[in-house]
Design an enzyme around this catalytic site. Structure first.
Site, PDB file in Angstrom:
ATOM      1  N   LYS A  83      -7.206   2.423  -2.563  1.00 34.15           N
ATOM      2  CA  LYS A  83      -7.674   3.616  -1.606  1.00 34.15           C
ATOM      3  C   LYS A  83      -8.342   4.688  -2.391  1.00 34.15           C
ATOM      4  CE  LYS A  83      -6.157   5.997   2.659  1.00 34.15           C
ATOM      5  NZ  LYS A  83      -5.410   5.992   3.605  1.00 34.15           N
ATOM      6  N   ASP A 139     -12.101   7.077   6.636  1.00 35.30           N
ATOM      7  CA  ASP A 139     -11.447   6.042   6.612  1.00 35.30           C
ATOM      8  C   ASP A 139     -10.489   6.194   7.864  1.00 35.30           C
ATOM      9  OD1 ASP A 139      -9.723   3.604   6.241  1.00 35.30           O
ATOM     10  OD2 ASP A 139      -8.172   4.951   5.318  1.00 35.30           O
ATOM     11  N   ASP A 163     -10.534   4.189  10.585  1.00 34.35           N
ATOM     12  CA  ASP A 163      -9.638   3.200  11.341  1.00 34.35           C
ATOM     13  C   ASP A 163      -9.986   2.993  12.742  1.00 34.35           C
ATOM     14  OD1 ASP A 163      -7.801   1.524   9.196  1.00 34.35           O
ATOM     15  OD2 ASP A 163      -7.205   3.614   9.039  1.00 34.35           O
ATOM     16  N   TRP A 210       0.812  -1.096  -0.018  1.00 34.16           N
ATOM     17  CA  TRP A 210      -0.034  -0.152  -0.224  1.00 34.16           C
ATOM     18  C   TRP A 210       0.836   1.303  -0.051  1.00 34.16           C
ATOM     19  CZ3 TRP A 210      -0.188   3.941   4.044  1.00 34.16           C
ATOM     20  CH2 TRP A 210      -1.246   4.769   3.398  1.00 34.16           C
ATOM     21  N   HIS A 246     -11.702   1.985   2.812  1.00 39.91           N
ATOM     22  CA  HIS A 246     -11.020   2.630   1.387  1.00 39.91           C
ATOM     23  C   HIS A 246     -12.053   2.864   0.275  1.00 39.91           C
ATOM     24  CE1 HIS A 246      -6.831   1.621   2.677  1.00 39.91           C
ATOM     25  NE2 HIS A 246      -7.248   2.066   3.724  1.00 39.91           N
ATOM     26  N   ASP A 265      -9.780  -2.956   1.592  1.00 38.98           N
ATOM     27  CA  ASP A 265      -9.694  -2.546   2.977  1.00 38.98           C
ATOM     28  C   ASP A 265     -11.339  -1.608   3.089  1.00 38.98           C
ATOM     29  OD1 ASP A 265      -9.739  -0.297   5.108  1.00 38.98           O
ATOM     30  OD2 ASP A 265      -7.434  -0.672   5.294  1.00 38.98           O
ATOM     31  N   GLU A 269      -3.079  -2.969  -2.493  1.00 38.64           N
ATOM     32  CA  GLU A 269      -4.123  -2.306  -1.556  1.00 38.64           C
ATOM     33  C   GLU A 269      -4.525  -0.942  -2.266  1.00 38.64           C
ATOM     34  OE1 GLU A 269      -3.634  -1.822   2.346  1.00 38.64           O
ATOM     35  OE2 GLU A 269      -5.455  -0.832   2.789  1.00 38.64           O
ATOM     36  N   HIS A 311      -8.664  -6.088   4.666  1.00 42.38           N
ATOM     37  CA  HIS A 311      -8.309  -5.290   5.720  1.00 42.38           C
ATOM     38  C   HIS A 311      -9.644  -4.901   6.406  1.00 42.38           C
ATOM     39  CE1 HIS A 311      -3.849  -3.648   4.868  1.00 42.38           C
ATOM     40  NE2 HIS A 311      -4.176  -5.353   4.887  1.00 42.38           N
ATOM     41  N   ASP A 327      -7.160  -4.347  10.129  1.00 43.66           N
ATOM     42  CA  ASP A 327      -6.160  -3.114   9.875  1.00 43.66           C
ATOM     43  C   ASP A 327      -7.131  -1.890  10.536  1.00 43.66           C
ATOM     44  OD1 ASP A 327      -4.816  -1.052   9.275  1.00 43.66           O
ATOM     45  OD2 ASP A 327      -5.264  -1.047   7.234  1.00 43.66           O
TER      46      ASP A 327
HETATM   47  C1  RNT Z   1      -3.922   2.778   4.878  1.00 41.55           C
HETATM   48  C2  RNT Z   1      -4.042   1.421   4.482  1.00 41.55           C
HETATM   49  C3  RNT Z   1      -2.948   0.646   5.026  1.00 41.55           C
HETATM   50  C4  RNT Z   1      -2.254   0.884   6.534  1.00 41.55           C
HETATM   51  C5  RNT Z   1      -1.318  -0.081   6.730  1.00 41.55           C
HETATM   52  C6  RNT Z   1      -0.559   0.469   8.152  1.00 41.55           C
HETATM   53  O1  RNT Z   1      -5.039   3.481   4.603  1.00 41.55           O
HETATM   54  O2  RNT Z   1      -5.018   0.802   5.007  1.00 41.55           O
HETATM   55  O3  RNT Z   1      -3.125  -0.695   5.050  1.00 41.55           O
HETATM   56  O4  RNT Z   1      -3.539   1.019   7.496  1.00 41.55           O
HETATM   57  O5  RNT Z   1      -0.423  -0.514   5.952  1.00 41.55           O
HETATM   58 ZN    ZN Z   2      -5.281  -1.162   4.862  1.00 39.81          ZN
END
Ligand code: RNT
Ligand code: ZN
Length: 417
Positions: free
Chosen positions: A227, A293, A295, A186, A261, A258, A225, A285, A325
Site C-alpha cells: 500500500k 484509496d 474504496d 495486509w 494502493h 489493490d 498486499e 483487489h 475490495d
Molecule cells: C486496505 C486493504 C485491505 C483491506 C481489507 C479489509 O487498504 O486494501 O485489503 O481493504 O483487508
Molecule cells: Zn485491498
C-alpha cells in the site's frame, strides 16, 4: 427482457465478432470459469463479529450510514447469497479473521482456530462458494500504528501468532473445500509523520514474515498486499510496494495488487506482465480509488478494463486471482456487491472478446494505424449482447432488471434491521 430479443442480439454479435476472428462462444466458456473472490466486508462496513461495536482503525474508512447493514453472521450470509444470486457464474467468498463464528464469546486474535470457521466451511460447501481468507491486524487495541513491525516484541509476537493462526485456518479451509484457500496479509503499519527509522521497521517486518511463513502448507496460498499510504499513515508505510515486491520475488509469494494502493496515475494493468515473470501468481483487489484509496464501488472504467485486458493478453487467467475490495456504506450494500462484480465481469468479457490475433498481426507487421483503428473499433463491437447472453444462460437478471429485485429485498429485509 425477452429471451428472444437477447438471442437475436447474440446471433448478430456472433457474426460481427466472427468477422474479426473472435469466437463468442469460447469467450462465454472462458468467462464461466472465472470465479471472483467476493469480499465479505462490503456487507457490514468491515465491522466483523469479534466486536461489532468496535471502531474501524488502521487507515481505512467506510463512509456513509445507509440503513440495513448486516449485524451478525446470519444476516451477512443471507446478504452475500442474495448478492451472489444476481452475479452470473460461480464465485468465492473472501473472509477476514474477524468474521469467525465465535458463538457470542470474545476470542482474541491470538486465539483463533479453524473451529471458529467450521460453520463457514460447511456453509461454503452447501452453497458452492469456496473460501479465501485474510488475517486482521486492524481495529484492535494492540493495532496502534505498528503491528508485525512493532519494536515491542510482545506486540509483534501477538500479531505473529495471529498471522500464523490465520494461515493454519486458511490451510484447514483449503483442505476442506478441495481448492487452495488464498490468504491475504495486509497490515497498516506506518507513520503519520516523518520517521528516521525506515529501515528498522522494514527489517522487523521482514523478520516477522520469515517467521510466519516458516511453516509450509499445501492447501493454502499466501499473498502479501502493499500500500502507498493510509489515513493517519501518510508519511511512511512499512509494507510498501517495493518491500513486498522484493519479498515476494525472493520468497516465491504472490503480491496483491489493490487498485487503490498506488499513485492515482500509475497503471496497475502494466504491472501484471512483470509480476507474472517473477512471482508465482497474482492476487488482485479490484477497487475504485477516487482521489485517494477511497474504496468506492468498482465500475466499468478504463482502469478496470485495462486490467482485464492485460490478464487476457498475458493468457494468465490461471495465475491471476481476482478479488474485489471496496466498502461503500452510503448506498444499498447488496447493490454495491452486484454493481462491482458485474462491472468486473463486463470488463472481462470485453477483454475476452478482443480481436487479439488480428491486432497482433498488425503489430508484427508494423501496421500501427491499423492496430489503433481496430482497437478503437473493438470498443463499440456488440460485447453487451454477449454479456446479456451470459446472464441469461446463468439464470440471473439481464441488464438493469436486478435493480427492482434489490429494491424489493431492501423493503422486505434490510430496511427492517
Ligand atoms: C486496505 C486493504 C485491505 C483491506 C481489507 C479489509 O487498504 O486494501 O485489503 O481493504 O483487508
Ligand atoms: Zn485491498
Amino acid at each position: 427482457m425477452k429471451d428472444e430479443l437477447i438471442k437475436k442480439a447474440f446471433d448478430i454479435a456472433e457474426e460481427r465478432y466472427a468477422a474479426v476472428g473472435v469466437d463468442v462462444n469460447k469467450a462465454l466458456e472462458d468467462l464461466q470459469k472465472i470465479s471472483l473472490s467476493l469480499h465479505c466486508w462490503q456487507a457490514d462496513d468491515v465491522s466483523g463479529f469479534e466486536n461489532p461495536n468496535g471502531q474501524l482503525s488502521g487507515g481505512i474508512q467506510a463512509t456513509g450510514n445507509y440503513p440495513g447493514k448486516a449485524r451478525n453472521i446470519e444476516e451477512l450470509r443471507t446478504d452475500v447469497l442474495k448478492a451472489a444470486s444476481y452475479i452470473p457464474g460461480t464465485h468465492r467468498l473472501n473472509l477476514h479473521a474477524t468474521y469467525g463464528d465465535f458463538g457470542g464469546k470474545f476470542v482474541d486474535r491470538d486465539q483463533i482456530e479453524p473451529k471458529h470457521f467450521q460453520s463457514w466451511m460447511e456453509w461454503g460447501k452447501e452453497h458452492n462458494m469456496k473460501l479465501d481468507f485474510n488475517s486482521t491486524s486492524f481495529s484492535h487495541p494492540k493495532s496502534g500504528s505498528l503491528t508485525l513491525s512493532n519494536p515491542d516484541k510482545e506486540i509483534r509476537d501477538f500479531w505473529i501468532e495471529h498471522t500464523k493462526r490465520s494461515r493454519a485456518i486458511a490451510e484447514a479451509m483449503g483442505k476442506y473445500q478441495g481448492s487452495p484457500c488464498v490468504m491475504n496479509l495486509w497490515i497498516h503499519d506506518g507513520s503519520k509523520d516523518q520517521t528516521v527509522n525506515r529501515l528498522y521497521y522494514r527489517e522487523l517486518l521482514k523478520q516477522s514474515l520469515d517467521e510466519i511463513f516458516a511453516t509450509k502448507y499445501n492447501n493454502m496460498k499466501d499473498c502479501i498486499e502493499a500500500k502507498l499510504f493510509g489515513i493517519g499513515a501518510e508519511s511512511y508505510t512499512v509494507g510498501s510496494y517495493d518491500f513486498y515486491l522484493g519479498y515476494g520475488v525472493k520468497n516465491n509469494k504472490m503480491v496483491t495488487l489493490d487498485t487503490g494502493h498506488f499513485h492515482l496515475t500509475e497503471s496497475i494493468a502494466d504491472k501484471i506482465s512483470s509480476l507474472l515473470l517473477f512471482t508465482p501468481e497474482i492476487m488482485l483487489h479490484v477497487s475504485r480509488p477516487v482521489r485517494w484509496d477511497s474504496d468506492h464501488v468498482t465500475i466499468m472504467n478504463d482502469d478496470t478494463l485495462d486490467l482485464a485486458k492485460e490478464i487476457i493478453r498475458c493468457n494468465a487467467l490461471d495465475r491471476v486471482n481476482i478479488g474485489l475490495d471496496y466498502f461503500d456504506a452510503s448506498i444499498n450494500r447488496i447493490g454495491a456487491y452486484v454493481i462491482g462484480s458485474r462491472a468486473t465481469q463486463k470488463c472481462l468479457i470485453q477483454a475476452l472478446l478482443e480481436p487479439l490475433a488480428q491486432l497482433r498481426k498488425y503489430e508484427a507487421n508494423d501496421q500501427l494505424f491499423e492496430r489503433l483503428a481496430l482497437l478503437e473499433e473493438a470498443k463499440s463491437l456488440p460485447w453487451n449482447a454477449v454479456w446479456d447472453m451470459f446472464c441469461l444462460k446463468n439464470n440471473v437478471p439481464v441488464g438493469e432488471e436486478f435493480i427492482a429485485e434489490i429494491q424489493k429485498y431492501e423493503v422486505d429485509v434490510t430496511s427492517k434491521r
